[in-house]
Design an enzyme around this catalytic site. Sequence first.
Site, mmCIF file in Angstrom:
data_model
loop_
_atom_site.group_PDB
_atom_site.id
_atom_site.type_symbol
_atom_site.label_atom_id
_atom_site.label_comp_id
_atom_site.label_asym_id
_atom_site.label_seq_id
_atom_site.Cartn_x
_atom_site.Cartn_y
_atom_site.Cartn_z
ATOM 1 N NE ARG A 157 -15.682 -5.253 55.592
ATOM 2 C CZ ARG A 157 -16.139 -4.364 56.476
ATOM 3 N NH1 ARG A 157 -17.274 -3.713 56.241
ATOM 4 N NH2 ARG A 157 -15.471 -4.123 57.591
ATOM 5 C CG HIS A 251 -10.072 -6.637 50.273
ATOM 6 N ND1 HIS A 251 -11.361 -6.436 50.732
ATOM 7 C CD2 HIS A 251 -9.263 -6.520 51.357
ATOM 8 C CE1 HIS A 251 -11.320 -6.227 52.040
ATOM 9 N NE2 HIS A 251 -10.066 -6.268 52.444
ATOM 10 N NE ARG A 254 -12.502 -2.917 53.342
ATOM 11 C CZ ARG A 254 -13.321 -2.222 54.135
ATOM 12 N NH1 ARG A 254 -14.139 -1.333 53.621
ATOM 13 N NH2 ARG A 254 -13.317 -2.428 55.434
ATOM 14 C CE1 TYR A 286 -5.787 -0.797 53.809
ATOM 15 C CE2 TYR A 286 -6.913 -0.700 55.925
ATOM 16 C CZ TYR A 286 -6.779 -1.243 54.663
ATOM 17 O OH TYR A 286 -7.623 -2.229 54.245
#
Length: 305
Positions: A157, A251, A254, A286
């Site tokens: 993060r 982000h 990530r 994901y």
Amino acid sequence: MLNKKPRLPAPVQIPESSSYLQGFRDYLIAQTVSPHTRNAYLSDLIQCSECLTKPLTDWNHDDISDVLIELTKKQKSPRSIARSLSALRSFYKFLREQKLRSDNPVAAHKTPKLGRALPKDISEADVEALIQAPDINTALGLRDRAMFEVLYACGLRVSELINLRLELINLKQGYLRIIGKGNKERLVPMGQMACEWVEKYLNEGRSQLYKSATDYLFLTQHGGIMSRQNFWYAIKRYALQAGIQAELSPHTMRHAFATHLLNHGADLRVVQMLLGHSDLSTTQIYTHVAQVRMQQLHAQHHPRA
């Protein structure tokens, strides 16, 4: 004209050996659960029970996680998985009320959020272009290159990245010690490239930015601590410089970390641990991104797509 009564769904056929499911059906009837919901719950439980050979009544927390993985592999939607979790949660509540169990193995599993957008996808080529955009002949460029390498290699993060301190880094063994949400600690491997660039930044760049005593790894040009806004502007600037069309944010990197790992065959639980997710259902989104990406690649490159 006479009003027609609503047509009730046909009852789900429960295997004769599943006495607990039959008891659960009677429990739902007594709870005045609608026939549609009752059928849905029973169908979901039968489908879930087919994922493992272990009896449904004996499942633990890890067994539930395994079933969630199997449902994801079968391309079940977040809404479908949420309903399955609801069915399981109600089933184990029934077992507790019947004094057949003292716990509920679904209690620690969070229901997937519904209706949320998929993470923005970014190609590996775009990530590579972004990482190589900083001018490594300057102290700030070395810092930014090292930050990009660490962000993509470790899936951090942005708050975890900018709060990295020297004591949390072990370049010799190649890992970071991260204090994440809820002060939960995890070890994350860095990979050779990230280690090399952090070491180069420490040897050649950080000393030029260092102004006063601080053990934070990444410093501003004035020697202060990087802020989220500082890093957000840096990514936007480098994306524009590299000609990247995709919308980028800290982000997004990530997301790219998780998606690219899954695209290359990583296990979902491993990705969960690396990201620091407390619940597997958070990581499951994901898999949908990876599946969409694979479908696009298949359609683009397969001769009979």
